[in-house]
Design a protein around this motif. Structure first.
Motif, PDB file in Angstrom:
ATOM      1  N   HIS A 145       0.671  -1.248   0.066  1.00 35.61           N
ATOM      2  CA  HIS A 145       0.037  -0.058   0.166  1.00 35.61           C
ATOM      3  C   HIS A 145       0.849   1.284   0.154  1.00 35.61           C
ATOM      4  O   HIS A 145       0.492   2.273  -0.693  1.00 35.61           O
ATOM      5  CB  HIS A 145      -0.839   0.112   1.097  1.00 35.61           C
ATOM      6  CG  HIS A 145      -2.116  -1.045   1.224  1.00 35.61           C
ATOM      7  ND1 HIS A 145      -2.886  -1.099   0.191  1.00 35.61           N
ATOM      8  CD2 HIS A 145      -1.890  -2.321   2.253  1.00 35.61           C
ATOM      9  CE1 HIS A 145      -3.670  -2.047   0.463  1.00 35.61           C
ATOM     10  NE2 HIS A 145      -3.121  -2.891   1.480  1.00 35.61           N
ATOM     11  N   VAL A 146       1.953   1.291   0.681  1.00 37.13           N
ATOM     12  CA  VAL A 146       2.812   2.311   0.803  1.00 37.13           C
ATOM     13  C   VAL A 146       3.541   2.401  -0.547  1.00 37.13           C
ATOM     14  O   VAL A 146       3.518   3.479  -1.018  1.00 37.13           O
ATOM     15  CB  VAL A 146       4.126   2.067   1.914  1.00 37.13           C
ATOM     16  CG1 VAL A 146       4.887   3.277   1.768  1.00 37.13           C
ATOM     17  CG2 VAL A 146       3.079   1.841   3.137  1.00 37.13           C
ATOM     18  N   VAL A 147       3.867   1.421  -1.198  1.00 39.85           N
ATOM     19  CA  VAL A 147       4.504   1.462  -2.575  1.00 39.85           C
ATOM     20  C   VAL A 147       3.600   2.010  -3.559  1.00 39.85           C
ATOM     21  O   VAL A 147       3.749   2.990  -4.477  1.00 39.85           O
ATOM     22  CB  VAL A 147       4.967   0.279  -2.909  1.00 39.85           C
ATOM     23  CG1 VAL A 147       5.636   0.179  -4.495  1.00 39.85           C
ATOM     24  CG2 VAL A 147       5.955  -0.331  -2.005  1.00 39.85           C
ATOM     25  N   ASP A 148       2.140   1.511  -3.525  1.00 39.42           N
ATOM     26  CA  ASP A 148       1.078   2.110  -4.334  1.00 39.42           C
ATOM     27  C   ASP A 148       1.079   3.553  -4.279  1.00 39.42           C
ATOM     28  O   ASP A 148       0.907   4.308  -5.244  1.00 39.42           O
ATOM     29  CB  ASP A 148      -0.063   1.407  -3.919  1.00 39.42           C
ATOM     30  CG  ASP A 148      -0.175  -0.078  -4.301  1.00 39.42           C
ATOM     31  OD1 ASP A 148       0.662  -0.715  -5.196  1.00 39.42           O
ATOM     32  OD2 ASP A 148      -0.960  -0.769  -3.883  1.00 39.42           O
ATOM     33  N   VAL A 149       1.105   4.151  -2.913  1.00 41.26           N
ATOM     34  CA  VAL A 149       0.782   5.571  -2.948  1.00 41.26           C
ATOM     35  C   VAL A 149       2.045   6.320  -3.344  1.00 41.26           C
ATOM     36  O   VAL A 149       1.969   7.249  -3.988  1.00 41.26           O
ATOM     37  CB  VAL A 149       0.476   5.924  -1.526  1.00 41.26           C
ATOM     38  CG1 VAL A 149       0.595   7.264  -0.980  1.00 41.26           C
ATOM     39  CG2 VAL A 149      -0.713   5.329  -0.923  1.00 41.26           C
ATOM     40  N   VAL A 150       3.200   5.796  -3.147  1.00 36.73           N
ATOM     41  CA  VAL A 150       4.220   6.643  -3.616  1.00 36.73           C
ATOM     42  C   VAL A 150       4.366   6.551  -5.274  1.00 36.73           C
ATOM     43  O   VAL A 150       4.685   7.718  -5.697  1.00 36.73           O
ATOM     44  CB  VAL A 150       5.561   5.820  -2.783  1.00 36.73           C
ATOM     45  CG1 VAL A 150       6.904   6.280  -3.586  1.00 36.73           C
ATOM     46  CG2 VAL A 150       5.657   5.906  -1.505  1.00 36.73           C
TER      47      VAL A 150
END
Length: 387
Positions: free
Chosen positions: A15-20
């Motif tokens: 999820h963090v990678v998606d947002v970035v």
């Protein structure tokens, strides 16, 4: 055609990678829209529309791991016509290479290489160096595809190693279970051979003492002494077997071929006789019979005499052993069948003969048994003795 890889479970870090990735792609798209001038004749509101469409397209990266083909298709089309969608198709292409089949990966890689024609044809006046744009686009597409394939291969290797580790653990557990089963069978054979022989002697002696009321005091005392001696011998045999099983390297000697004459002498014929025939001296101390063959031969004679006492007490019995190195050892126990089942003797279950067959098979031998022409019974065994 290669089967698509299994989609990865969405871990919290994804999820963090998606947002970035979404923020990074949208930021580059915003820079591209605000930096490039609109073509002559385009109204001012087209820039806002293009920016909004590009942001929506970049938001689709959130589903790049669950629907890689759909996301890659949307971003491929959007990147062809919108300047606000620049690097997002590369992230989607990486997901395709990571999760989809090789054929699908090659297809999307080729489509992404061709998609560079869109910006060149729609806005040729803003590209001072089309060759530079084309080179950067090709390098980006190939790098995204190669990186996805490398990570996919690494994950497949890790998964394969995990499966091999699980298979190795399972195999080790099966081997341990098999070794435990074999140890139990070995223990059962030893207990049957040792205790069965001694207890059959005790049963016959006790039966003779109880059924023969005409025995004198001296004879009764002799029988009682024999019972006591065999009881001590049974306990000692049991201790030795347990000691050897607990410590395979123990120095307690196991019985062998040289102990067969003592075994025959200790047998308790009731009304009959037991004769040992050993033409080649295989039961002598210096016969050279290997320890494993000698122990198997000893257990054969022990089980055979036990069966005679149980089922044909009083019958004349002959134990014959022949053989030499480089040939076969042949042993036979033959009774006349004139006796009767011993008093108080338990009926056999056949486990002794099964144990003998297993022992013989371990050294490449075999056993046979059956009635004789004179009404008796014959038990024979053949063991290979390699020179």
């Amino acid at each position: 055609m290669d089967a698509p890889a299994t989609p990865h479970a969405r871990a919290p870090r994804n999820h963090v990678v998606d947002v970035v990735l979404i923020v990074f792609s949208a930021a580059l798209g915003y820079i591209a829209v605000t930096t490039l001038e609109r073509p002559f004749g385009w109204p001012a509101w087209t820039g806002s529309v293009e920016l909004a469409l590009g942001l929506c397209a970049c938001l689709s990266l959130w589903w790049r791991l669950t629907h890689p083909v759909a996301v890659a298709t949307v971003l491929l089309v959007a990147g062809t016509f919108l300047s606000s969608v620049s690097v997002a198709p590369l992230f989607a292409l990486y997901a395709v290479a990571l999760l989809c089949s090789i054929r699908v990966t090659i297809l999307f890689c080729a489509l992404n290489l061709v998609s560079v024609a869109g910006p060149l044809l729609l806005r040729p006046e803003f590209h001072a160096s089309p060759l530079l744009l084309l080179s950067a686009h090709v390098v980006g597409v190939i790098a995204a595809t190669a990186f996805g394939l490398v990570i996919r291969s690494r994950r497949a290797l890790v998964q394969s190693l995990r499966e091999r580790a699980v298979a190795a653990e399972t195999e080790a557990a099966l081997r341990a279970s098999q070794a435990e089963h074999e140890a139990r069978e070995e223990l059962a054979r030893e207990m049957h051979d040792v205790l069965g022989h001694r207890l059959s002697l005790l049963s016959i002696q006790a039966g003779a003492l109880g059924y023969n009321a005409s025995m004198s005091s001296a004879e009764s005392a002799q029988v009682v002494e024999e019972i006591r001696r065999n009881s001590r011998a049974a306990l000692q045999d049991l201790r030795e077997v347990l000691h050897v099983l607990r410590s395979p390297q123990a120095d307690v000697p196991l019985p062998g071929a040289a102990d067969i004459p003592t075994l025959v002498r200790e047998a308790f014929p009731v009304g009959g006789s037991i004769t040992l025939s050993d033409e080649n001296g295989l039961t002598s101390v210096d016969s050279g019979v290997p320890a494993l063959l000698g122990r198997t031969l000893y257990r054969f004679v022990q089980e055979g005499l036990t069966n005679v006492r149980r089922h044909a007490a009083g019958a004349d019995t002959v134990v014959s052993i022949t053989g030499r190195a480089g040939s076969d050892i042949r042993a036979e126990i033959r009774d006349t069948g004139a006796g009767a089942p011993a008093p108080q003797a338990a009926s056999g279950t056949g486990s002794g003969l099964r144990g003998l067959a297993e022992r013989a098979a371990l050294v490449g031998g075999e056993i046979s048994h059956g009635p004789t022409d004179d009404g008796g019974w014959r038990l024979a065994m053949k063991l290979p003795w390699l020179a």
